[in-house]
Design an enzyme around this catalytic site. Structure first.
Site, PDB file in Angstrom:
ATOM      1  N   CYS A 119      97.611 -42.628  75.023  1.00  0.00           N
ATOM      2  CA  CYS A 119      96.599 -42.839  74.002  1.00  0.00           C
ATOM      3  C   CYS A 119      97.242 -43.708  72.931  1.00  0.00           C
ATOM      4  CB  CYS A 119      96.145 -41.506  73.407  1.00  0.00           C
ATOM      5  SG  CYS A 119      95.097 -41.703  71.953  1.00  0.00           S
ATOM      6  N   LYS A 145     128.782 -20.085  93.810  1.00  0.00           N
ATOM      7  CA  LYS A 145     128.591 -21.386  94.442  1.00  0.00           C
ATOM      8  C   LYS A 145     127.771 -22.271  93.492  1.00  0.00           C
ATOM      9  CE  LYS A 145     127.167 -23.512  98.812  1.00  0.00           C
ATOM     10  NZ  LYS A 145     126.304 -24.561  98.225  1.00  0.00           N
ATOM     11  N   LYS A 197     124.358 -17.656 101.081  1.00  0.00           N
ATOM     12  CA  LYS A 197     123.270 -18.356 100.397  1.00  0.00           C
ATOM     13  C   LYS A 197     122.226 -17.362  99.889  1.00  0.00           C
ATOM     14  CE  LYS A 197     122.921 -22.238 100.200  1.00  0.00           C
ATOM     15  NZ  LYS A 197     122.511 -23.327 101.099  1.00  0.00           N
ATOM     16  N   TYR A 210     138.081 -25.639  91.431  1.00  0.00           N
ATOM     17  CA  TYR A 210     138.377 -24.458  92.247  1.00  0.00           C
ATOM     18  C   TYR A 210     139.206 -24.747  93.496  1.00  0.00           C
ATOM     19  CZ  TYR A 210     134.156 -26.479  94.336  1.00  0.00           C
ATOM     20  OH  TYR A 210     133.240 -27.355  94.866  1.00  0.00           O
ATOM     21  N   ASP A 235     125.793 -25.289  92.089  1.00  0.00           N
ATOM     22  CA  ASP A 235     124.935 -26.297  92.703  1.00  0.00           C
ATOM     23  C   ASP A 235     125.058 -27.594  91.911  1.00  0.00           C
ATOM     24  OD1 ASP A 235     123.202 -27.418  94.460  1.00  0.00           O
ATOM     25  OD2 ASP A 235     121.396 -26.494  93.644  1.00  0.00           O
ATOM     26  N   GLU A 267     133.664 -16.407  94.601  1.00  0.00           N
ATOM     27  CA  GLU A 267     133.362 -17.328  93.505  1.00  0.00           C
ATOM     28  C   GLU A 267     131.889 -17.731  93.581  1.00  0.00           C
ATOM     29  OE1 GLU A 267     136.125 -20.647  93.621  1.00  0.00           O
ATOM     30  OE2 GLU A 267     137.599 -19.377  94.627  1.00  0.00           O
ATOM     31  N   CYS A 273      91.119 -37.353  71.136  1.00  0.00           N
ATOM     32  CA  CYS A 273      90.393 -38.168  70.163  1.00  0.00           C
ATOM     33  C   CYS A 273      89.326 -39.059  70.776  1.00  0.00           C
ATOM     34  CB  CYS A 273      91.370 -39.027  69.364  1.00  0.00           C
ATOM     35  SG  CYS A 273      92.182 -40.318  70.327  1.00  0.00           S
ATOM     36  N   CYS A 285      91.257 -40.412  75.880  1.00  0.00           N
ATOM     37  CA  CYS A 285      92.122 -39.336  75.394  1.00  0.00           C
ATOM     38  C   CYS A 285      91.309 -38.060  75.188  1.00  0.00           C
ATOM     39  CB  CYS A 285      92.777 -39.761  74.085  1.00  0.00           C
ATOM     40  SG  CYS A 285      93.725 -38.452  73.288  1.00  0.00           S
ATOM     41  N   CYS A 294      95.135 -40.209  66.424  1.00  0.00           N
ATOM     42  CA  CYS A 294      94.907 -39.132  67.387  1.00  0.00           C
ATOM     43  C   CYS A 294      95.428 -37.809  66.827  1.00  0.00           C
ATOM     44  CB  CYS A 294      95.605 -39.457  68.702  1.00  0.00           C
ATOM     45  SG  CYS A 294      95.464 -38.154  69.937  1.00  0.00           S
TER      46      CYS A 294
END
Length: 711
Positions: free
Chosen positions: A442, A124, A330, A242, A126, A122, A427, A424, A447
């Protein structure tokens, strides 16, 4: 310790140091949902500790990480004692270690060529381990894995996860041993966040100036362990189940048959599993999983190989921390080194300045990446990255490019820490950082960088839903000076403006097959269709306008809530912060943001131009002239439909007075089942709720009547 050799002292000292690092990292991972080590680094340290303890058994102490099952129990939730311990699974870090385990297991069970041992392989997942308890077939509790013996009661949050059945389906109950249907069953699996949901969650976090999640696993863990179930409900969590605490009540004798039983009960079960009868078949499965992992919409970090027979599992038993009948192969981490050339600043729709790392292109998980967001200055400091660094990159969740860390020994001598700009870059306006936030912003409404994103957002599906108004078209209209704010769509933009724009998609092809010549204009036909969509968008109503104008902190759901309480934009503008904050779900911070929006003269000017152009900014009563033939009926939609999305179908039902619910209960009037209908259909059948087809649904839309029910 005086009688120890120097080597023995070194081993003892290193074991103690490894235990300290591993326990601290595990606490950060499980309890805080804030990993400080990559999975690969953690596994490497654990393998080193296991090697030291194998060579020096006298160093094994009860508090060693190798003796723990893993996980932590938070004090935030009520503790739950599991029906049986939820064990960890030992790891095989490569195929050689996997083969050694298979050989030992085959030998222990007396396998031969004529009588091979079968294994179930199966993926694995995460995610975060979960245990669901069902009594008399009804869900009564959901708990996290915790430390394996005790978990956290997260029932309220588990109930918001759409694919967790509230009741076991009759097909599954029928396969329990006689008299066992009333027993409590603890079914186990993994809660995870799909990759597309993870991407959206971090995009929202970036826009709000919040700390992003490191990976889908931590996003899932943080979402499942929310104090407010409403937050969990909006995080798009899913499950794969599972395992079970005790298989005795089941009329199945193997893991492979057990997975079928889980499906019969209505659980989500990963379909990418296989029953293997040789080491080569197990190898092939692992190789296939590694090749296909980037195609999946969920994160996996390996393959779990289990002895298939429950009788064989019982014969092999457990060690102090793991079953002898299972192992986790793994996957090797896919991390690459490259050089960070520059950290650029992007300005988003809400004015947030986001640092983005640009590095030499490198192939990771099947595709070339050359840039990755660094989210904010705090993240840059935490990772300690600088321009010119050699960096290690990977893809978080196999999707999002991410910088793992710099290679400090390769850092240039003249490198300097990165500083956020004070103005910024788009602008030149001053940049501000509000107290308590990590984001720099900003604040200029003029802008250009924000303007483009605001215009694209205005035409998006959840805002004004202007079909054909894509990013490419908006960028060209802005670049040509035709658009600067959303009111320009209605009082400035013309059909000829669009028609004359080059599409950039159609060119002449020469004899060698190369593209050449000038791009073809968009054309009158397409331009007229887009302008018709823009005109139609005027009638979308207040909720969509509120979402479309981009008030900070106001999403689509909140815009709808505000439209319900304030029936026009004038009412909302005149409301006090206290009146707004009194609405459940709004709060002082959002109320202040809304009020500040209406205090900016430029914003009011845009709203006045929208009103003058005929954009409706009142609450829409779209169903007022439609007969309410479905009043008092509750519908649940499940599966997929050919002619409508579920949202569209739900809206059409509501127009006729129906209530549309997301879950099935005894109060449900009808369940409408499309293709690939899942647990909702199963529950409807178990409760005796009438089930309608898509053809029945179309009949309702045409006549307003439910077949066989309405007069």
């Amino acid at each position: 310790m005086s009688g120890m050799s120097e080597a023995e002292k070194n081993f003892r000292s290193r074991a103690a140091e490894l235990n300290r690092i591993l326990n601290h990292a595990a606490y950060a991972y499980y309890a805080l949902d804030a990993p400080e080590l990559t999975d690969a680094e953690f596994d490497r340290l654990l393998v080193e500790l296991q090697g030291i303890e194998a060579a020096h058994p006298e160093l094994i102490v009860p508090e060693s990480y190798t003796q723990r099952v893993g996980g932590y129990v938070s004090e935030q939730f009520e503790p739950v004692v599991h029906a049986a311990r939820m064990y960890s699974i030992d790891d095989a870090m490569n195929l050689e270690e996997l083969d050694a385990w298979l050989a030992r297991t085959d030998e222990a069970l007396g396998a031969s060529k004529t009588h091979p041992v079968a294994y179930t392989c199966e993926l694995k997942i995460d995610g975060l381990g979960i245990a669901l308890t069902y009594t008399e077939g009804q869900l009564v509790r959901g708990a996290t894995r915790g430390d394996g013996a005790t978990g956290e009661n997260v029932t309220a949050n588990a109930l918001t996860i759409k694919d967790i059945p509230r009741a076991l389906a009759p097909a599954g109950l029928a396969r329990l041993r006689d008299g066992d249907a009333h027993l409590s069953l603890e079914v186990r699996g993994e809660v995870y966040m799909p990759k597309h949901s993870f991407v959206r969650l971090n995009e929202d976090a970036d826009a709000a100036g919040k700390q992003p999640f490191a990976n889908p696993r931590n996003a899932a863990a943080g979402s499942l362990r929310q104090k407010d179930p409403k937050v969990t409900a909006h995080r798009d969590l899913e499950t794969f189940m599972y395992a079970i605490a005790d298989e005795a009540p089941l009329q199945v004798d193997s893991q492979w048959k057990f997975l079928t039983w889980l499906r019969d009960c209505g659980f989500s079960v990963n379909t990418r599993a296989a029953r293997c009868v040789s080491a080569q078949e197990v190898h092939d499965f692992c190789k296939r999983a590694l090749e296909e992992r980037s195609e999946l919409d969920y994160d996996i970090d390996g393959v779990v190989v289990k002895v298939d027979s429950f009788a064989y599992q019982e014969e092999l038993g457990f060690t102090s921390r793991a079953p002898r009948w299972a192992i986790a192969f793994k996957f090797p981490p896919e991390e690459k080194q490259t050089v960070l050339r520059e950290i650029r600043i992007q300005v988003g729709r809400t004015g947030v300045l986001t640092p983005v790392a640009e590095f030499d292109p490198v192939v990771v998980a099947g595709s070339t990446i050359a840039r990755a967001t660094l989210h904010n200055i705090d993240e840059i400091h935490r990772k300690n990255v600088r321009e010119g660094d050699t960096i290690i990159v990977h893809k978080a969740g196999d999707v999002i490019p991410e910088i793992v860390r710099p290679v400090l020994e390769k850092r240039p001598l003249n490198s300097k820490p990165f500083m956020m700009p004070t103005v910024c870059p788009s602008c030149g306006s001053p940049v501000v950082k509000e107290e308590g936030e990590v984001a720099y912003r900003c604040v200029s409404i003029d802008c250009p960088a924000q303007a483009t994103e605001r215009l694209i957002h205005w035409g998006s599906r959840k805002a004004m839903d202007i079909d054909g108004l894509g990013e490419e078209l908006v960028n060209k209209l802005v670049a040509n000076g035709i658009l600067s704010d959303v009111a320009d769509f209605y009082d400035k933009l013309t059909v000829s403006d669009i028609a004359e724009l080059p599409t950039g998609r159609f060119y002449e092809t020469d004899t060698d097959g190369h593209l050449s010549g000038d791009p073809i204009p968009t054309g009158l036909t397409i331009a007229e269709k887009i302008m018709a969509q823009i005109q139609e968008s005027k009638t979308r109503g207040l909720a969509r306008v509120l979402f479309g104008i981009g008030i900070r902190h106001v999403g689509a759901n909140m815009a709808a809530l505000l439209a319900q309480h304030f029936h026009s934009i004038q009412e909302l503008q005149l409301a006090t912060e206290e009146q707004m904050a009194a609405i459940s779900g709004v709060g002082p911070k959002m109320a202040k943001s809304i009020k500040e929006f209406f205090l900016i003269p430029e914003n009011i000017a845009v709203l006045e131009r929208l009103r003058a152009a005929g954009v409706v900014m009142e609450e829409m009563d779209v169903a007022s002239d439609i007969p309410q033939t479905l009043s008092g009926l509750t519908f649940v939609l499940t599966g997929t439909f050919e002619r409508h999305t579920r949202d569209e179908a739900g809206a059409l039902l509501k127009e006729r007075g129906a209530k549309v619910s997301g879950s099935v209960s005894k109060k449900t009037s009808f369940v409408v089942a499309g293709e690939a209908a899942g647990s909702k259909l199963t529950k409807a059948v178990s409760l005796g709720v009438p089930v309608l087809s898509e053809a029945d649904l179309e009949h309702i839309f045409e006549t307003g009547e439910v077949p066989g029910v309405s007069a």
